[in-house]
Design a protein around this motif. Structure first.
Motif, short mmCIF file in Angstrom:
data_model
loop_
_atom_site.label_atom_id
_atom_site.label_comp_id
_atom_site.label_asym_id
_atom_site.label_seq_id
_atom_site.Cartn_x
_atom_site.Cartn_y
_atom_site.Cartn_z
N LEU A 22 0.82 -1.20 0.00
CA LEU A 22 0.00 0.00 0.00
C LEU A 22 0.85 1.26 0.00
CD1 LEU A 22 -2.87 -0.94 2.50
CD2 LEU A 22 -2.96 -0.87 0.00
N ASP A 23 2.10 1.14 0.40
CA ASP A 23 3.01 2.29 0.43
C ASP A 23 4.02 2.25 -0.71
OD1 ASP A 23 1.96 3.48 2.81
OD2 ASP A 23 2.94 1.87 3.96
N THR A 24 3.80 1.37 -1.67
CA THR A 24 4.68 1.26 -2.84
C THR A 24 4.09 2.05 -4.00
OG1 THR A 24 5.33 -0.96 -2.14
CG2 THR A 24 5.83 -0.33 -4.42
N GLU A 25 4.93 2.77 -4.71
CA GLU A 25 4.46 3.55 -5.86
C GLU A 25 3.77 2.62 -6.86
OE1 GLU A 25 4.71 6.85 -6.51
OE2 GLU A 25 5.70 7.32 -4.61
N TRP A 26 2.69 3.14 -7.46
CA TRP A 26 1.97 2.35 -8.46
C TRP A 26 2.90 1.91 -9.58
CZ3 TRP A 26 -2.68 0.32 -7.79
CH2 TRP A 26 -3.59 0.92 -6.94
N SER A 27 3.81 2.80 -9.97
CA SER A 27 4.71 2.48 -11.08
C SER A 27 5.67 1.35 -10.73
CB SER A 27 5.51 3.73 -11.47
OG SER A 27 6.25 4.23 -10.36
N MET A 28 5.89 1.10 -9.43
CA MET A 28 6.81 0.05 -9.00
C MET A 28 6.10 -1.28 -8.80
SD MET A 28 9.62 1.62 -9.07
CE MET A 28 10.66 0.34 -8.35
N LEU A 29 4.78 -1.29 -8.79
CA LEU A 29 4.05 -2.53 -8.64
C LEU A 29 4.01 -3.27 -9.97
CD1 LEU A 29 0.98 -1.32 -6.50
CD2 LEU A 29 2.97 -2.60 -5.70
N SER A 30 4.07 -4.58 -9.91
CA SER A 30 3.94 -5.38 -11.14
C SER A 30 2.50 -5.32 -11.63
CB SER A 30 4.35 -6.82 -10.88
OG SER A 30 3.44 -7.45 -9.98
N GLY A 31 2.27 -5.86 -12.83
CA GLY A 31 0.92 -5.86 -13.36
C GLY A 31 -0.06 -6.60 -12.46
N GLY A 32 0.35 -7.78 -11.98
CA GLY A 32 -0.52 -8.55 -11.10
C GLY A 32 -0.74 -7.87 -9.76
N GLU A 33 0.30 -7.25 -9.21
CA GLU A 33 0.15 -6.55 -7.93
C GLU A 33 -0.77 -5.36 -8.08
OE1 GLU A 33 4.59 -7.56 -6.05
OE2 GLU A 33 4.24 -5.71 -7.18
N GLY A 34 -0.63 -4.64 -9.19
CA GLY A 34 -1.52 -3.51 -9.42
C GLY A 34 -2.96 -3.93 -9.58
N GLN A 35 -3.20 -5.05 -10.29
CA GLN A 35 -4.57 -5.54 -10.45
C GLN A 35 -5.18 -5.91 -9.11
OE1 GLN A 35 -4.48 -8.79 -13.29
NE2 GLN A 35 -5.02 -7.41 -14.99
N ARG A 36 -4.41 -6.58 -8.26
CA ARG A 36 -4.94 -6.96 -6.95
C ARG A 36 -5.21 -5.73 -6.08
NH1 ARG A 36 -0.78 -11.73 -5.39
NH2 ARG A 36 0.42 -10.74 -7.07
N ALA A 37 -4.34 -4.73 -6.17
CA ALA A 37 -4.51 -3.54 -5.34
C ALA A 37 -5.78 -2.78 -5.71
CB ALA A 37 -3.29 -2.63 -5.47
N ILE A 38 -5.99 -2.55 -7.01
CA ILE A 38 -7.17 -1.77 -7.41
C ILE A 38 -8.45 -2.58 -7.22
CG2 ILE A 38 -7.19 -2.42 -9.85
CD1 ILE A 38 -7.85 1.06 -8.29
N LEU A 39 -8.37 -3.90 -7.40
CA LEU A 39 -9.55 -4.74 -7.18
C LEU A 39 -9.91 -4.77 -5.69
CD1 LEU A 39 -11.69 -6.57 -8.33
CD2 LEU A 39 -10.05 -8.46 -8.27
N ALA A 40 -8.90 -4.79 -4.81
CA ALA A 40 -9.17 -4.74 -3.37
C ALA A 40 -9.82 -3.42 -2.99
CB ALA A 40 -7.87 -4.94 -2.60
#
Length: 598
Positions: free
Chosen positions: A522-540
């Motif tokens: 949650l404290d990691t820049e969006w640009s540093m998240l992988s595609g799968g991590e970003g999908q899980r974050a926005i879905l959550a």
């Protein structure tokens, strides 16, 4: 003869005070005159720079040559026409006002033609914004500060207005270009916020701030450097013309303050106009209103077209949403002639899970209904049709459209999970976007628990209960925690039944932990998240916002098998416990089998 002699003496005194016409400096030395040949010699280094640009592929040679020619021609013309205007303008205020209006017109045309993208009415609206702010600043400066006699004295009005416009052009063009580019190229960020119930202003507030800063910072930076690093042009001219250094410095201070005032007001005006153009009254982003400008189109051609449109404008009317939908195609017959129906297949709806909540409550009203929906899209990218539209006057996007689907119907109850299937290109994503209120629909209606979409005046109230989650990587500045904080500041999340920031954060964190991520993400820049991590974050975040309708557009395509299983389990629990209806686009055959009836 006494009156004539007095007038002649006043005119002569005016010319003696003008730095541009003065021939002596403060020390009594004659002003060094420059010949035309000297000016041509001064152009040689610029020609060399243009040749270097051409050989290195910088593509700056055309702007350099255009700038050289325009500077020489425009200032030569200026010197020829200002002499009679300065003489005659002392007794004819309307002549000065006419010339000032002409200056504002040219400045607005130049400022509006520098942006990467354009929109219909851009030049006219820019002219209105610049003219309005110029009137306000002129009344303040000439009526209350300078107070020349007469107030329209060309010695003060024309040079000062010219300096204001010169700085406004740069500020306005930078701000407008930044705002237009952001609206078109930051579409995902804007629509992500819109899908969470943000208003058009809330969704674009960050982009507005950036556009205003882009236009204002050069002027503010020049204020910090003025006098220490550089001596500005007006002060230099006055000193060369014989004015004392201190008087010249004071006039330069006044001019700088007026420049900032006028530029900042115009920046706010054009950014507001651009932002309002990018959205309709239903807070829907309308990228189709913008066209990409032909970078090779010359200024003279653009100016000629603009003047022609101002003199002979086309009859246009502002229409509402329903009229816009009807005008997408002239008639059903014409649409069948110009539309293209994909032969790949049609959209399929399969009920995967049916909740028992609806049966237990005895509620017979469907949670979501789609009735006779029709959707067409331009057969080509509307942003690439600018040149054709300008040359022919025909709106390509209105005459060449492709039919995705029509007469589409859907009805699902609370807690239902339904799969939206079909080959690529049949309009599955457009269907979900239409349901979410992110894209216009040509015909038909969407009904949310008995309330038709067509009856909603405020689209944010509709999106309050619907979440549209795409498969694309999140392109946002900051971290997921920053995004949660931004969501909590939206008006829709300040209502009594909306989750608080603490509840959003806690639920999002719990979901991520159950999906194989920890709180540090949650404290990691969006640009540093992988595609799968970003999908899980926005879905959550979407699940934590408690939607009544969840629209998933390949939202788990970047996840591994274990993560997919956990996400599917969470979505099923949300549907079963809260009664949320889910429309899920997926091409994963294993996922389709898992979601099927058990």
């Amino acid at each position: 003869m006494g009156l004539e002699e007095t007038t002649e003496a006043a005119v002569q005194n005016t010319f003696e005070n003008l730095s541009m016409l003065s021939t002596t400096s403060q020390m009594g030395e004659p002003l060094v005159k420059l010949s035309v040949g000297t000016l041509f010699i001064s152009m040689i280094p610029l020609v060399i720079i243009a040749l270097i640009s051409r050989s290195t592929g910088l593509e700056l040679e055309i702007p350099i040559f255009v700038g050289i020619v325009r500077t020489f021609v425009q200032l030569s013309i200026l010197g020829l026409i200002l002499e009679p205007i300065f003489v005659l303008g002392l007794e004819r205020w309307w002549l000065i006002m006419l010339y000032v209006c002409f200056m504002v017109l040219l400045a607005s045309l130049d400022a509006a033609s520098r942006s990467k993208y354009s929109f219909k009415g851009q030049r006219s609206l820019t002219l209105v914004g610049m003219m309005l702010n110029m009137v306000i600043v002129s009344v303040f400066s000439f009526g209350f500060l300078i107070r020349s006699n007469p107030w329209w004295d060309p010695q003060y009005v024309i040079p000062i207005v010219g300096m204001l416009l010169g700085n406004m052009i740069n500020s306005v063009s930078l701000s407008m270009s930044a705002m237009l580019t952001s609206l078109v190229e930051q579409q995902r960020e804007i629509e992500l916020l819109l899908s969470f119930g943000a208003t058009s202003f809330e969704a674009s507030s960050r982009l507005i701030r950036e556009a205003v800063r882009t236009g204002a910072m050069p002027i503010l930076n020049s204020m910090c450097a003025i006098g220490l690093i550089s001596i500005p042009g007006m002060m230099t001219g006055q000193i060369l013309g014989g004015t004392s250094v201190m008087d010249a410095a004071q006039y330069q201070m006044l001019i700088m303050y007026l420049i900032v005032m006028c530029s900042f007001g115009t920046i706010l005006s054009v950014v507001w106009i651009t932002q309002r153009t990018g959205f309709d009254s239903f807070h829907m982003l309308r990228v189709d209103r913008f066209t990409k400008r032909d970078k090779n189109q010359q200024f003279i051609m653009r100016m000629s077209k603009a003047i022609g449109r101002c003199c002979c404008p086309k009859e246009e009317t502002l229409v509402g949403r329903e009229t816009e939908r009807k005008n997408l195609l002239d008639s059903d017959t014409d649409s069948q002639k110009s539309a293209y129906t994909s032969p790949k297949g049609s959209i399929e709806v399969t009920i995967m899970r049916q909740s028992s909540l609806n049966n237990a409550s005895g509620d017979s009203v469907p949670s979501l209904q789609v009735r006779n929906m029709k959707r067409t899209v331009p057969s080509s990218n509307p942003l690439q049709n600018a040149a054709s539209n300008d040359s022919t006057g025909i709106d390509i996007s209105e005459t060449s459209r492709r039919l995705l689907f029509q007469n589409f119907n859907l009805s699902i109850s609370a807690g239902t999970i339904a799969r939206i299937g079909g080959p690529s290109g049949v309009g599955k994503s457009q269907l979900l976007r239409g349901i979410a209120g992110l894209s216009p629909i040509d015909e038909g209606d969407v009904i949310l628990r008995g309330m038709p979409l067509s009856t909603f005046i405020d689209m944010t109230a509709w999106r309050e209960e619907i979440r549209y989650v795409t498969q694309y990587k999140i392109d946002l500045p900051g971290t997921p925690n920053d995004f949660l904080y931004r969501l909590s500041s939206l008006q829709v999340f300040k209502k009594a039944n909306a989750p608080t920031l603490e509840e959003l954060t806690l639920t999002t964190c719990n979901l991520l932990q159950s999906w194989g991520l920890d709180q540090s993400h949650l404290d990691t820049e969006w640009s540093m998240l992988s595609g799968g991590e970003g999908q899980r974050a926005i879905l959550a975040v979407a699940l934590a916002s408690r939607p009544k309708i969840l629209l998933l557009d390949e939202s788990t395509s970047g996840l591994d098998l274990d993560a997919k299983l956990q996400v599917e389990k969470s979505v099923e629990l949300v549907a079963a416990n809260s009664g949320a209806s889910v429309l899920w686009i997926t091409h994963d055959r294993d996922q389709i089998e898992r979601l099927g009836p058990s």
